[in-house]
Write a protein that holds these residues in place. Structure first.
Motif, mmCIF file in Angstrom:
data_model
loop_
_atom_site.group_PDB
_atom_site.id
_atom_site.type_symbol
_atom_site.label_atom_id
_atom_site.label_comp_id
_atom_site.label_asym_id
_atom_site.label_seq_id
_atom_site.Cartn_x
_atom_site.Cartn_y
_atom_site.Cartn_z
ATOM 1 N N VAL A 93 0.846 -1.196 0.000
ATOM 2 C CA VAL A 93 0.000 0.000 0.000
ATOM 3 C C VAL A 93 0.879 1.244 0.000
ATOM 4 C CG1 VAL A 93 -0.119 0.150 2.510
ATOM 5 C CG2 VAL A 93 -2.009 1.049 1.144
ATOM 6 N N LYS A 94 0.337 2.358 -0.481
ATOM 7 C CA LYS A 94 1.024 3.633 -0.418
ATOM 8 C C LYS A 94 0.805 4.230 0.969
ATOM 9 C CE LYS A 94 2.393 3.914 -4.775
ATOM 10 N NZ LYS A 94 3.811 3.992 -5.177
ATOM 11 N N LEU A 95 1.888 4.573 1.635
ATOM 12 C CA LEU A 95 1.813 5.102 2.993
ATOM 13 C C LEU A 95 2.162 6.580 2.961
ATOM 14 C CD1 LEU A 95 1.359 4.366 5.982
ATOM 15 C CD2 LEU A 95 3.812 3.930 6.147
ATOM 16 N N ASP A 96 1.193 7.425 3.348
ATOM 17 C CA ASP A 96 1.382 8.874 3.339
ATOM 18 C C ASP A 96 1.863 9.370 4.694
ATOM 19 O OD1 ASP A 96 0.651 9.366 0.715
ATOM 20 O OD2 ASP A 96 -1.476 9.467 1.192
ATOM 21 N N SER A 97 2.847 10.236 4.677
ATOM 22 C CA SER A 97 3.243 10.992 5.863
ATOM 23 C C SER A 97 3.001 12.459 5.549
ATOM 24 C CB SER A 97 4.721 10.739 6.198
ATOM 25 O OG SER A 97 5.548 11.305 5.209
ATOM 26 N N TRP A 98 3.423 13.357 6.477
ATOM 27 C CA TRP A 98 3.211 14.783 6.223
ATOM 28 C C TRP A 98 4.099 15.291 5.096
ATOM 29 C CZ3 TRP A 98 -1.117 16.255 7.918
ATOM 30 C CH2 TRP A 98 -1.597 15.859 9.163
ATOM 31 N N GLU A 99 5.164 14.558 4.785
ATOM 32 C CA GLU A 99 6.127 15.071 3.827
ATOM 33 C C GLU A 99 6.252 14.246 2.549
ATOM 34 O OE1 GLU A 99 9.711 15.206 6.100
ATOM 35 O OE2 GLU A 99 9.266 17.171 6.955
ATOM 36 N N THR A 100 5.942 12.953 2.595
ATOM 37 C CA THR A 100 6.198 12.114 1.439
ATOM 38 C C THR A 100 5.253 10.916 1.410
ATOM 39 O OG1 THR A 100 7.922 10.894 0.260
ATOM 40 C CG2 THR A 100 7.891 10.698 2.654
ATOM 41 N N THR A 101 5.321 10.159 0.330
ATOM 42 C CA THR A 101 4.548 8.935 0.160
ATOM 43 C C THR A 101 5.507 7.809 -0.198
ATOM 44 O OG1 THR A 101 2.606 10.166 -0.602
ATOM 45 C CG2 THR A 101 2.690 7.810 -1.112
ATOM 46 N N VAL A 102 5.397 6.685 0.512
ATOM 47 C CA VAL A 102 6.298 5.556 0.274
ATOM 48 C C VAL A 102 5.478 4.273 0.135
ATOM 49 C CG1 VAL A 102 8.215 6.609 1.520
ATOM 50 C CG2 VAL A 102 6.598 5.170 2.758
ATOM 51 N N ASP A 103 6.078 3.266 -0.491
ATOM 52 C CA ASP A 103 5.458 1.947 -0.574
ATOM 53 C C ASP A 103 5.692 1.199 0.732
ATOM 54 O OD1 ASP A 103 4.494 2.170 -3.206
ATOM 55 O OD2 ASP A 103 6.482 1.715 -4.022
ATOM 56 N N ALA A 104 4.645 0.575 1.253
ATOM 57 C CA ALA A 104 4.749 -0.144 2.524
ATOM 58 C C ALA A 104 4.265 -1.581 2.350
ATOM 59 C CB ALA A 104 3.936 0.562 3.599
ATOM 60 N N ARG A 105 5.019 -2.499 2.906
ATOM 61 C CA ARG A 105 4.652 -3.916 2.839
ATOM 62 C C ARG A 105 3.608 -4.221 3.900
ATOM 63 N NH1 ARG A 105 7.104 -8.956 4.589
ATOM 64 N NH2 ARG A 105 8.704 -7.787 5.760
ATOM 65 N N ARG A 106 2.688 -5.128 3.587
ATOM 66 C CA ARG A 106 1.639 -5.516 4.521
ATOM 67 C C ARG A 106 1.541 -7.042 4.610
ATOM 68 N NH1 ARG A 106 -3.969 -2.596 3.446
ATOM 69 N NH2 ARG A 106 -3.758 -3.700 1.460
ATOM 70 N N VAL A 107 1.025 -7.514 5.748
ATOM 71 C CA VAL A 107 0.791 -8.941 5.951
ATOM 72 C C VAL A 107 -0.608 -9.142 6.529
ATOM 73 C CG1 VAL A 107 3.213 -9.603 6.240
ATOM 74 C CG2 VAL A 107 1.883 -8.806 8.215
ATOM 75 N N LEU A 108 -1.077 -10.365 6.458
ATOM 76 C CA LEU A 108 -2.423 -10.703 6.919
ATOM 77 C C LEU A 108 -2.360 -11.387 8.284
ATOM 78 C CD1 LEU A 108 -5.505 -10.979 6.374
ATOM 79 C CD2 LEU A 108 -4.986 -13.191 5.317
ATOM 80 N N LEU A 109 -3.146 -10.860 9.241
ATOM 81 C CA LEU A 109 -3.298 -11.490 10.552
ATOM 82 C C LEU A 109 -4.658 -12.183 10.617
ATOM 83 C CD1 LEU A 109 -2.042 -8.708 13.024
ATOM 84 C CD2 LEU A 109 -0.719 -10.402 11.744
ATOM 85 N N GLU A 110 -4.663 -13.407 11.094
ATOM 86 C CA GLU A 110 -5.936 -14.109 11.284
ATOM 87 C C GLU A 110 -6.686 -13.561 12.490
ATOM 88 O OE1 GLU A 110 -7.355 -16.129 9.248
ATOM 89 O OE2 GLU A 110 -5.652 -16.115 7.873
ATOM 90 N N SER A 111 -5.931 -13.198 13.526
ATOM 91 C CA SER A 111 -6.560 -12.656 14.734
ATOM 92 C C SER A 111 -5.577 -11.786 15.481
ATOM 93 C CB SER A 111 -7.069 -13.778 15.647
ATOM 94 O OG SER A 111 -5.976 -14.541 16.146
#
Length: 260
Positions: A93-111
């Motif tokens: 996903v694209k992760l926005d901060s106050w200054e820039t946008t970066v690509d961020a890795r994500r994982v799936l949690l069952e619980s």
């Protein structure tokens, strides 16, 4: 002088009495523990200033130390925890901060479980958490608003506990001033409904500032375009790691008093 008869207690009876006494003591300790910490109250640690660290279970494993962060829209785990639990990779996903946008890795949690909150399945970010681990090397993740918005709660910093409000009974008991909240907009102008801002009046002759209500920050943080080196004096904040060694330093500006 005749002595009275002394009767000895059989070993089997003495052993039974010992087991019964031990059981009663354990039962009393459990009752005291329950009385001290009801189901709607979660204790937390503060390894550095107002930092809030709670215990969280992920996919039934743990508990792990997570930062309680009302300023984070998404929860996160560090790469080591993701690898050790073999978490499934989700779409980045694209992760926005106050200054820039970066690509961020994500994982799936069952619980994900925290006190009375049970969430899942949900996707979370994978972040190294380097800045926070300088103060707590055991930190394994961040508990963000994607989970925290599921409940109403009161953060009691004085007693290091979080009290959850199931039926608005706690809200009715609270006294003191009520403050208004304001919507939060991202750098691109989009409305972010998961975050909370409050209007704050500064000593300077300006209008109110809308500051993010962020339990993960231990001091006031201003956007770069607000800071004017001419009007705001500079200072330096040294941040030390858990061993007392200076790990980094950042520049900050003294803004005077703030009135909520």
């Amino acid at each position: 002088m005749p002595h009275g008869l002394q009767k000895s207690v059989p070993a089997s009876i003495a052993q039974s009495l010992f087991k019964l006494t031990f059981f009663v003591v354990v039962l009393l300790l459990r009752l005291v523990s329950v009385a001290e910490c009801p189901a709607n109250i979660v204790r937390f640690d503060s390894p550095h200033r107002s930092m809030i660290v709670v215990k969280v279970r992920v996919n039934g494993e743990g508990p792990y130390s997570f930062l309680f962060d009302t300023g984070a829209t998404s929860s996160a785990v560090d790469p080591e925890l993701s690898a050790s639990l073999h978490l499934s990779v989700a779409k980045s996903v694209k992760l926005d901060s106050w200054e820039t946008t970066v690509d961020a890795r994500r994982v799936l949690l069952e619980s994900l479980s925290f006190g009375p909150i049970h969430a899942g399945p949900l996707t979370v970010l994978v972040q190294p958490l380097t800045e926070f681990k300088a103060f707590d090397s055991h930190l394994r993740g961040v508990l963000g608003q994607d989970v925290l918005l599921r409940s109403n709660y009161l953060i009691d910093n004085r007693h290091h506990r979080i009290e959850f409000d199931y039926d608005d009974a706690l809200l009715a008991e609270l006294t003191g001033d009520r403050i208004s909240v304001a919507p939060v907009r991202t750098r691109t102008g989009d409305l972010e409904s998961r975050l909370i801002a409050i209007p704050v009046q500064m000593d300077r002759n300006t209008g109110p500032l809308h500051l993010l209500l962020d339990s993960g920050a231990d001091m006031v943080v201003l956007q770069p375009h607000f800071v004017s080196p001419v009007t705001l004096p500079r200072g330096t904040k040294w941040m030390a790691d858990e061993n007392g060694k200076i790990s980094s330093a950042s520049t900050f500006h003294k803004i005077g008093r703030a009135h909520v």
